[in-house]
Scaffold this motif. Structure first.
Motif, PDB file in Angstrom:
ATOM      1  N   ARG A 151       0.812  -1.216   0.000  1.00 61.57           N
ATOM      2  CA  ARG A 151       0.000   0.000   0.000  1.00 61.57           C
ATOM      3  C   ARG A 151       0.848   1.270   0.000  1.00 61.57           C
ATOM      4  O   ARG A 151       0.474   2.267  -0.600  1.00 61.57           O
ATOM      5  CB  ARG A 151      -0.948   0.012   1.193  1.00 61.57           C
ATOM      6  CG  ARG A 151      -0.254   0.060   2.547  1.00 61.57           C
ATOM      7  CD  ARG A 151      -1.181   0.672   3.564  1.00 61.57           C
ATOM      8  NE  ARG A 151      -2.285  -0.227   3.859  1.00 61.57           N
ATOM      9  CZ  ARG A 151      -2.968  -0.195   4.984  1.00 61.57           C
ATOM     10  NH1 ARG A 151      -2.652   0.695   5.906  1.00 61.57           N
ATOM     11  NH2 ARG A 151      -3.946  -1.018   5.222  1.00 61.57           N
ATOM     12  N   PHE A 152       2.045   1.212   0.607  1.00 66.01           N
ATOM     13  CA  PHE A 152       2.861   2.422   0.651  1.00 66.01           C
ATOM     14  C   PHE A 152       3.552   2.689  -0.677  1.00 66.01           C
ATOM     15  O   PHE A 152       3.937   3.809  -0.964  1.00 66.01           O
ATOM     16  CB  PHE A 152       3.860   2.356   1.807  1.00 66.01           C
ATOM     17  CG  PHE A 152       3.171   2.364   3.145  1.00 66.01           C
ATOM     18  CD1 PHE A 152       2.536   3.511   3.596  1.00 66.01           C
ATOM     19  CD2 PHE A 152       3.121   1.233   3.927  1.00 66.01           C
ATOM     20  CE1 PHE A 152       1.869   3.530   4.806  1.00 66.01           C
ATOM     21  CE2 PHE A 152       2.458   1.243   5.141  1.00 66.01           C
ATOM     22  CZ  PHE A 152       1.824   2.389   5.583  1.00 66.01           C
ATOM     23  N   LEU A 153       3.702   1.625  -1.502  1.00 69.24           N
ATOM     24  CA  LEU A 153       4.225   1.836  -2.847  1.00 69.24           C
ATOM     25  C   LEU A 153       3.261   2.736  -3.622  1.00 69.24           C
ATOM     26  O   LEU A 153       3.670   3.705  -4.254  1.00 69.24           O
ATOM     27  CB  LEU A 153       4.390   0.494  -3.566  1.00 69.24           C
ATOM     28  CG  LEU A 153       4.686   0.568  -5.071  1.00 69.24           C
ATOM     29  CD1 LEU A 153       6.034   1.243  -5.320  1.00 69.24           C
ATOM     30  CD2 LEU A 153       4.695  -0.830  -5.696  1.00 69.24           C
ATOM     31  N   TRP A 154       1.975   2.422  -3.510  1.00 74.04           N
ATOM     32  CA  TRP A 154       0.981   3.224  -4.237  1.00 74.04           C
ATOM     33  C   TRP A 154       0.928   4.649  -3.689  1.00 74.04           C
ATOM     34  O   TRP A 154       0.821   5.603  -4.452  1.00 74.04           O
ATOM     35  CB  TRP A 154      -0.393   2.550  -4.160  1.00 74.04           C
ATOM     36  CG  TRP A 154      -0.324   1.160  -4.733  1.00 74.04           C
ATOM     37  CD1 TRP A 154      -0.455  -0.011  -4.060  1.00 74.04           C
ATOM     38  CD2 TRP A 154      -0.048   0.803  -6.086  1.00 74.04           C
ATOM     39  NE1 TRP A 154      -0.277  -1.086  -4.895  1.00 74.04           N
ATOM     40  CE2 TRP A 154      -0.024  -0.619  -6.156  1.00 74.04           C
ATOM     41  CE3 TRP A 154       0.204   1.533  -7.250  1.00 74.04           C
ATOM     42  CZ2 TRP A 154       0.209  -1.308  -7.335  1.00 74.04           C
ATOM     43  CZ3 TRP A 154       0.441   0.839  -8.428  1.00 74.04           C
ATOM     44  CH2 TRP A 154       0.446  -0.569  -8.466  1.00 74.04           C
ATOM     45  N   GLN A 155       1.029   4.767  -2.381  1.00 75.20           N
ATOM     46  CA  GLN A 155       1.018   6.119  -1.802  1.00 75.20           C
ATOM     47  C   GLN A 155       2.239   6.914  -2.263  1.00 75.20           C
ATOM     48  O   GLN A 155       2.147   8.106  -2.578  1.00 75.20           O
ATOM     49  CB  GLN A 155       0.974   6.038  -0.280  1.00 75.20           C
ATOM     50  CG  GLN A 155      -0.371   5.500   0.213  1.00 75.20           C
ATOM     51  CD  GLN A 155      -0.463   5.457   1.719  1.00 75.20           C
ATOM     52  OE1 GLN A 155       0.348   6.050   2.410  1.00 75.20           O
ATOM     53  NE2 GLN A 155      -1.476   4.748   2.217  1.00 75.20           N
ATOM     54  N   ALA A 156       3.397   6.213  -2.327  1.00 78.94           N
ATOM     55  CA  ALA A 156       4.619   6.903  -2.746  1.00 78.94           C
ATOM     56  C   ALA A 156       4.504   7.331  -4.214  1.00 78.94           C
ATOM     57  O   ALA A 156       4.898   8.441  -4.585  1.00 78.94           O
ATOM     58  CB  ALA A 156       5.827   5.988  -2.550  1.00 78.94           C
ATOM     59  N   LEU A 157       3.932   6.424  -5.036  1.00 74.05           N
ATOM     60  CA  LEU A 157       3.760   6.764  -6.454  1.00 74.05           C
ATOM     61  C   LEU A 157       2.830   7.971  -6.598  1.00 74.05           C
ATOM     62  O   LEU A 157       3.096   8.883  -7.395  1.00 74.05           O
ATOM     63  CB  LEU A 157       3.199   5.572  -7.228  1.00 74.05           C
ATOM     64  CG  LEU A 157       4.219   4.450  -7.498  1.00 74.05           C
ATOM     65  CD1 LEU A 157       3.543   3.248  -8.142  1.00 74.05           C
ATOM     66  CD2 LEU A 157       5.351   4.972  -8.396  1.00 74.05           C
ATOM     67  N   ALA A 158       1.766   7.982  -5.806  1.00 72.20           N
ATOM     68  CA  ALA A 158       0.829   9.109  -5.865  1.00 72.20           C
ATOM     69  C   ALA A 158       1.544  10.401  -5.494  1.00 72.20           C
ATOM     70  O   ALA A 158       1.390  11.438  -6.164  1.00 72.20           O
ATOM     71  CB  ALA A 158      -0.334   8.852  -4.912  1.00 72.20           C
ATOM     72  N   LEU A 159       2.372  10.336  -4.464  1.00 74.13           N
ATOM     73  CA  LEU A 159       3.134  11.524  -4.050  1.00 74.13           C
ATOM     74  C   LEU A 159       4.044  11.992  -5.174  1.00 74.13           C
ATOM     75  O   LEU A 159       4.186  13.205  -5.431  1.00 74.13           O
ATOM     76  CB  LEU A 159       3.941  11.189  -2.793  1.00 74.13           C
ATOM     77  CG  LEU A 159       4.844  12.303  -2.260  1.00 74.13           C
ATOM     78  CD1 LEU A 159       4.008  13.457  -1.725  1.00 74.13           C
ATOM     79  CD2 LEU A 159       5.771  11.779  -1.166  1.00 74.13           C
ATOM     80  N   MET A 160       4.655  11.023  -5.869  1.00 73.98           N
ATOM     81  CA  MET A 160       5.581  11.373  -6.934  1.00 73.98           C
ATOM     82  C   MET A 160       4.826  12.046  -8.097  1.00 73.98           C
ATOM     83  O   MET A 160       5.292  13.060  -8.636  1.00 73.98           O
ATOM     84  CB  MET A 160       6.341  10.129  -7.404  1.00 73.98           C
ATOM     85  CG  MET A 160       7.423   9.720  -6.404  1.00 73.98           C
ATOM     86  SD  MET A 160       7.885   7.989  -6.490  1.00 73.98           S
ATOM     87  CE  MET A 160       9.067   7.996  -7.802  1.00 73.98           C
ATOM     88  N   VAL A 161       3.691  11.479  -8.470  1.00 72.87           N
ATOM     89  CA  VAL A 161       2.900  12.058  -9.549  1.00 72.87           C
ATOM     90  C   VAL A 161       2.492  13.489  -9.180  1.00 72.87           C
ATOM     91  O   VAL A 161       2.632  14.434  -9.966  1.00 72.87           O
ATOM     92  CB  VAL A 161       1.660  11.182  -9.838  1.00 72.87           C
ATOM     93  CG1 VAL A 161       0.699  11.907 -10.770  1.00 72.87           C
ATOM     94  CG2 VAL A 161       2.084   9.848 -10.427  1.00 72.87           C
ATOM     95  N   LEU A 162       2.034  13.636  -7.937  1.00 72.93           N
ATOM     96  CA  LEU A 162       1.615  14.941  -7.443  1.00 72.93           C
ATOM     97  C   LEU A 162       2.773  15.944  -7.534  1.00 72.93           C
ATOM     98  O   LEU A 162       2.606  17.095  -7.973  1.00 72.93           O
ATOM     99  CB  LEU A 162       1.169  14.776  -5.990  1.00 72.93           C
ATOM    100  CG  LEU A 162       0.181  15.793  -5.461  1.00 72.93           C
ATOM    101  CD1 LEU A 162      -1.212  15.439  -5.969  1.00 72.93           C
ATOM    102  CD2 LEU A 162       0.204  15.794  -3.934  1.00 72.93           C
ATOM    103  N   SER A 163       3.965  15.497  -7.124  1.00 73.81           N
ATOM    104  CA  SER A 163       5.130  16.388  -7.117  1.00 73.81           C
ATOM    105  C   SER A 163       5.494  16.811  -8.537  1.00 73.81           C
ATOM    106  O   SER A 163       5.823  17.972  -8.781  1.00 73.81           O
ATOM    107  CB  SER A 163       6.326  15.677  -6.466  1.00 73.81           C
ATOM    108  OG  SER A 163       5.971  15.220  -5.191  1.00 73.81           O
ATOM    109  N   ILE A 164       5.439  15.830  -9.457  1.00 72.90           N
ATOM    110  CA  ILE A 164       5.776  16.165 -10.855  1.00 72.90           C
ATOM    111  C   ILE A 164       4.769  17.191 -11.390  1.00 72.90           C
ATOM    112  O   ILE A 164       5.147  18.195 -12.019  1.00 72.90           O
ATOM    113  CB  ILE A 164       5.788  14.893 -11.736  1.00 72.90           C
ATOM    114  CG1 ILE A 164       6.967  13.997 -11.320  1.00 72.90           C
ATOM    115  CG2 ILE A 164       5.922  15.265 -13.210  1.00 72.90           C
ATOM    116  CD1 ILE A 164       6.986  12.647 -11.980  1.00 72.90           C
ATOM    117  N   GLY A 165       3.508  16.946 -11.105  1.00 76.22           N
ATOM    118  CA  GLY A 165       2.464  17.868 -11.537  1.00 76.22           C
ATOM    119  C   GLY A 165       2.733  19.273 -11.023  1.00 76.22           C
ATOM    120  O   GLY A 165       2.683  20.269 -11.760  1.00 76.22           O
TER     121      GLY A 165
END
Lengths: 297, 846
Positions: A13-27
């Motif tokens: 579950r934290f992999l998905w949360q980390a990916l979401a954070l990364m997408v958000l940061s790139i955005g």
């Protein structure tokens, strides 16, 4: 097995949360532009920086949670799983925050420290994911105390056999046991360097002097005893020598497993000796980075 | 011949107290010569306590019982207690005779002849037997065994240095003495046999290791015995022993001989007097009246021999029995306890009347002697249900006031438990093992999912026997009905009662069989119709590893597992592959009676187990009943067939299962399992354990067995029927409703649980000293950091309190569950219940 590794913890579950954070940061990073070039000084840059700083502090708190034994705030495994994934995401978050503006200054120093901490963390993840299996295979169902008790039993057997042999063999075997080196300093543990020795002396007929000779991996003592086999003075000695060679080989095998165990465990811990001190240094550098940023605003 | 009113045999706590009371009564009566005599075969008083190691802390449990005696007794060191009693003997002018072993007692009340070891005898009107259970140590039985060179106990092995010592015996105490002495002496074990067959695993490997180690000073003469001992003529060691060895007679010098040959139990002597035991079990207790009188009028039995192992109980009985003999009908010291138990019952009766009434109401307990029933009630809790509202509130208030008053005097009394009508007494899945008897009103038992619905039980009936006998969690819900009053008796008390009373055992066995028949085959059948059938069902006991039935044989019966665990295996090639593990409460072998007479698998007990055997005729009779429940039985067989076949096609899963069973997990309810592929050896589990349990870890991660990456560390498994609970004098080991087995603070440090645990998970330790806090370690390097400090030095106060038993309590009071599991950073450590063992070997579906 019913056990779940820390990477797969709760369906990662934290992999998905980390990916979401990364997408958000790139955005967030991409919304920069217009008059000002992307940097840590835009409002997007500040948000990314704040996220990064908070992440660093929270990541460091794993050391506290790990020792809060009565705490019911999640499990240490959950914390570690999150630590790994969010720590990896930090690499991106901080890089976007820096916007590629590097120089010979305290800011870039903090960034480099952070990268070193994260890279050593990657080493740790690899070590934790692979070395325990090797240790377990090396033990083959036993554990280190059992390996040592097997070694001591073999030592006793060899000493009993050695007493029945001629003086040179007795001295060689006994000294090889007494001068077996296991472990040692950090380098010896990590690379399994073997400083074992034994006393090599000639037979009564050849009459050469006793010398201390190397005995790495116990090979020389085995060769020494084996060399005596075809040259035995009395036929009665032969069965005894056969048995000595056999026991020396068993001892060699046990010693190899012990050394491998020591080496693997040393590697399993090595990364922590980089990761933890650098993390402390990073916290200090982070404080300096933030203070200087605001001081020269 | 000298003549006395009372002869007291045995100068232990019970005998001392009896003699002291007798002496006081003599003094008050102004007798010219003593009317009592205290006879002791040993040379000093309190032989068992004399044999404790130096400085041992003796506890004064149970704390809720008041001391009533002329001799003093409070918790303290062995020396202080022994010295106090020695002074009491002198102060109270007790007519004591040491080295006066009683060999025989003849005659009848008013004129007993007590024969002593030296050939003399004396007359006594009454005899009080207070000889305990320890018995006399077995002697060497060779010329010279009376010489000073021989001793039967060893206080402190470090007292001796550079002596040549023979230790005779092959049991644990002989081995422990020999190992301790060999650190600074030359020690030889004289073992009559070829091996150490009675020794514990740990002692066995230690002693064999030491014997084969050339550097140790320990040796062993196997198949040998001492033929003679005499003083040496020449210089050198002071004594000479002649040894009979396989190689012939050998003469060797020695300084000391320590004989550890066990003790002769006193039962034969007691029976020679005419006192009867109810059965042949080793723990049987003679039947006694409420005044401790045995079946031989005029002979009284008190203390451990009467079934009261604690010092304080024995002392109180010594006082009371002498009062009874003098005709004083005093209330026993535990009378107030009885009143507390009955505090808020809805009756206007005094405690003595109540207890007589209760006994008459319960058919199974009617035959019990009054003393045993009283003991049962004192060790039990009374539960009374009131209708919700004023009556309930009033009863609660009464109890609370009384508790507050007693608490003010520093005690935590066990009083009546007040509940509302309709409240549950226990739920399915609860781990209680206590036994319930209804003395009034009714109780409803509801089995979830059962077509028969609820069963109502009334006065005189009982329930909860399934968990009592099997150790498995409750299957049904028990709900308090109208005006119900229930006695809740702890398992330990029931087990003691069942071993001393045939009727109680048969009564409970019978009800157990009937309920199992109902549960598996005929849920709606009335009790009385199954009574005959139950008598035809045999209960069989199997040792761990014993075969129940073999694959390929024709089967004529099925089995219901009553307690323990069974492994089902099938032959593959020339090795057995495990296909299922079966726990208490389940059925095996039913296929043989349901169309396939050939056994398709072998059944072997994984731990000591008890099975009910139901043969073909009885099974046929059950199935012919109109209310027989064939469908669910067939469904469960089909399901089992599939599961077994799935296990069989995966032999590697079967071998992991066999490994788990070999580790004794067949009786585990909650076990720590480590996946070696994930474990990084950080020992954070052990540190967490120590940090949450007063600085002492109760688990040893590295030790324990490993197979196919599954590691079972040395940690408590919370057995279905905990071995540790078997023999705990203060009843300090308990099981919570959620299953955790834990030790409360009434532990007296006797070490019984440590030696009874087959898995070595109980440690006897001193309290660990306070450590510097985490921060002062982190920043200033104070102390060794988190976890148990290896080889910590206890404080003087901790030493004075003595070693106590510690074990895993599965973090019973900790939110979030066991600290060891929650502290594991990699997820390698899990605690599993038996239903999860299959998941341990199951392939991931994904």
């Amino acid at each position: 097995m019913i056990h779940e590794s820390l990477l797969k913890y709760r369906n990662a579950r934290f992999l998905w949360q980390a990916l979401a954070l990364m997408v958000l940061s790139i955005g967030l990073y991409l919304t920069q532009g217009g008059v000002r070039v992307p940097s840590g000084g835009t409002w997007q840059g500040y948000i990314l920086g704040t996220i990064g700083a908070l992440l660093i502090v929270w990541l460091a708190l794993l050391g506290v949670r790990k020792r809060a034994y009565a705490s019911s705030l999640g499990t240490v495994q959950g914390w570690t799983s999150a630590h790994v994934y969010l720590g990896s995401a930090l690499l991106l978050v901080a890089t976007l925050h820096s916007a590629g503006q590097f120089g010979w200054n305290v800011h870039t120093f903090a960034y480099v420290l952070m990268c070193l901490v994260i890279l050593s963390g990657f080493v740790g993840v690899y070590a934790y994911a692979s070395i325990p299996q090797w240790i377990s295979e090396n033990h083959a169902g036993g554990n280190r105390p059992e390996l040592f008790s097997e070694l001591f039993a073999l030592n006793r057997q060899l000493q009993l056999l050695a007493v029945k042999s001629e003086a040179a063999i007795q001295l060689a075997v006994t000294s090889s046991i007494e001068r077996t080196a296991i472990g040692g300093d950090v380098a010896a543990q990590l690379f399994g360097r073997d400083r074992s020795r034994f006393i090599r002396s000639g037979t009564a007929s050849s009459g050469s002097e006793a010398v201390l000779s190397g005995n790495e991996d116990q090979q020389q003592i085995i060769d020494f005893v084996a060399a005596r086999l075809p040259r035995a003075d009395k036929a009665a000695e032969v069965p005894n020598l056969h048995e000595l060679v056999l026991f020396l080989c068993r001892r060699q095998s046990v010693l190899r497993r012990i050394r491998r165990d020591i080496r693997l465990r040393a590697w399993l811990q090595l990364w922590l000796y980089v990761h933890v001190p650098l993390s402390v240094a990073l916290l200090v550098a982070l404080v300096v980075h933030i203070l200087t940023t605001f001081m020269y605003w | 011949m000298e003549s006395f009113k009372i002869a007291i045999v045995g100068a232990g706590p019970a005998g001392l107290s009896a003699a002291a009371r007798a002496s006081e009564l003599d003094r008050k009566a102004n007798l010219g010569s003593p009317g009592h005599v205290l006879l002791e075969g040993f040379g000093a008083h309190a032989k068992t306590i004399q044999r404790y190691q130096k400085g041992k802390h003796v506890m004064a449990e149970p704390g809720f019982l008041d001391l009533r005696s002329d001799v003093r007794f409070a918790a303290g060191s062995r020396e202080r207690i022994l010295e106090g009693w020695r002074e009491d003997l002198a102060r109270l002018r007790v007519n004591v005779r040491f080295n006066a072993e009683v060999t025989r007692i003849s005659g009848a009340r008013g004129a007993f002849t007590v024969h002593l070891g030296d050939g003399t005898s004396l007359l006594a009107e009454n005899v009080v037997l207070a000889i305990g259970l320890e018995g006399n140590p077995r002697k060497l039985g060779c010329p010279g065994d009376e010489l000073d060179v021989v001793q039967y106990q060893l206080d402190d092995p470090r007292e001796y240095r550079d002596e040549t010592i023979f230790v005779v015996g092959a049991g644990d105490s002989a081995i422990e003495n020999a190992l301790g002495l060999s650190e600074q002496n030359d020690v030889w074990i004289i073992n009559r046999g070829k091996e150490f067959s009675r020794a514990k695993e740990g002692n066995l490997s230690a002693v064999l290791g030491a014997i084969s180690d050339d550097r140790s000073r320990l040796g062993c003469h196997y198949e040998s015995s001492i033929k003679q001992l005499r003083r040496a003529d020449e210089a050198g060691p002071a004594w000479v022993a002649e040894l009979q060895t396989p190689g012939g007679l050998v003469t060797v010098g020695c300084d000391r001989v320590i004989a550890r040959l066990g003790a002769i139990p006193p039962r034969r002597f007691v029976e020679s007097i005419g006192i009867e035991f109810p059965n042949d079990r080793a723990d049987a207790i003679p039947g006694l009246s409420a005044e401790y009188e045995s079946n031989v009028p005029g002979i009284y039995v008190i203390g451990a021999l009467a079934g009261y192992p604690l010092i304080k109980q024995a002392i109180n009985q010594g006082h009371d029995v002498v009062e009874f003999i003098h005709g004083n009908r005093i209330k026993p010291a535990d009378h107030s306890l009885l009143e507390q138990r009955f505090l808020a019952l809805p009756y206007e009766m005094d405690a003595d009347t109540s207890i007589r009434q209760f006994q008459l109401r319960i058919p199974m307990f009617r035959q019990l002697n009054a003393l045993a029933f009283r003991e049962l009630i004192i060790e039990s809790v009374m539960i009374a249900a009131y209708p919700a509202g004023a009556l309930y509130d009033e009863a609660r208030k009464r109890v609370r006031t009384a508790v507050d008053k007693l608490a003010a005097s520093g005690r935590a009394p066990r009083v009546t438990r007040i509940i509302r009508e309709g409240d549950t007494i226990y739920e399915p899945g609860d781990f209680g093992t206590s036994f319930y008897t209804i003395v009034d009103g009714e109780v409803t038992l509801e089995v979830p999912g059962s077509p028969s619905g609820a069963v109502t039980m009334v006065r005189g009936e009982f329930f909860g026997e399934m968990s009592l006998l099997s150790g498995r969690p409750r299957l049904e819900r028990a709900v308090a009905g109208v005006a119900c009053v229930v006695v809740e008796t702890p398992r330990r008390t029931m087990v003691k009662l069942m071993s001393s009373n045939e009727e109680v055992r048969e009564g409970i066995d019978w009800i157990f069989v009937v309920r199992e028949l109902q549960r598996h085959f005929v849920p709606a059948a009335p009790f009385r119709e199954l009574k005959d059938m139950a008598a035809r069902v045999t209960s069989r006991k199997y040792k761990a590893g014993e075969l129940v039935y073999a694959e390929g044989h024709k089967g004529e019966c099925l089995f219901v597992v009553r307690s323990g665990g069974i492994a089902l295996t099938r032959l593959r090639g020339d090795a057995d592959a495990m296909v299922a593990q079966v726990r208490a409460g389940e059925v095996i072998g039913q296929m043989a009676l349901m169309g396939d007479p050939m056994r398709r698998e072998s059944a072997t007990a994984t731990v000591a187990s008890e099975l009910l055997e139901i043969r073909r005729p009885e099974f046929g009779e059950l199935m012919r009943r109109k209310d027989a429940q064939l469908g669910p039985l067939q469904d469960s067989v089909s399901q089992m067939l599939v599961e077994n076949a799935r296990m069989q096609v995966r032999p590697e899963a079967g071998s992991v299962m066999s490994f788990l069973m070999d580790q004794g997990l067949g009786e585990a309810t909650d076990v720590l399992v480590i996946n070696e592929d994930l474990c990084v050896g950080c020992d954070n589990c052990e540190k967490a354990c120590a940090e949450t349990h007063d600085g002492v870890s109760r688990l040893d991660r590295e030790a324990g067995a490993t197979f196919a990456k599954v590691h079972i560390p040395i940690a408590c498994r919370h057995c279905e029927q905990p071995h540790c609970m078997k023999d705990c004098p203060p009843n300090a080991i308990r099981r919570s409703e959620t299953g955790e087995v834990y030790i409360d603070d009434t532990c007296i440090g006797c070490g019984n649980c440590e030696s009874n645990c087959p898995y070595d998970v109980i440690k006897m330790v001193y309290e660990a000293p306070e450590k510097p806090g985490l921060l002062s370690w982190l920043f200033f390097g104070a102390g060794d950091g988190p976890g148990e400090q290896p080889g910590y030095k206890p404080t003087e106060a901790a030493k004075a309190r003595g070693r106590k038993a510690v074990k895993c309590d599965a973090c019973i009071g900790l939110a979030g569950g066991p600290a060891c599991v929650r502290a594991c950073p990699t997820g390698a450590a899990l605690r599993l219940g038996p239903e999860q063992f299959i998941d341990l070997v199951e392939e991931r579906k994904r």
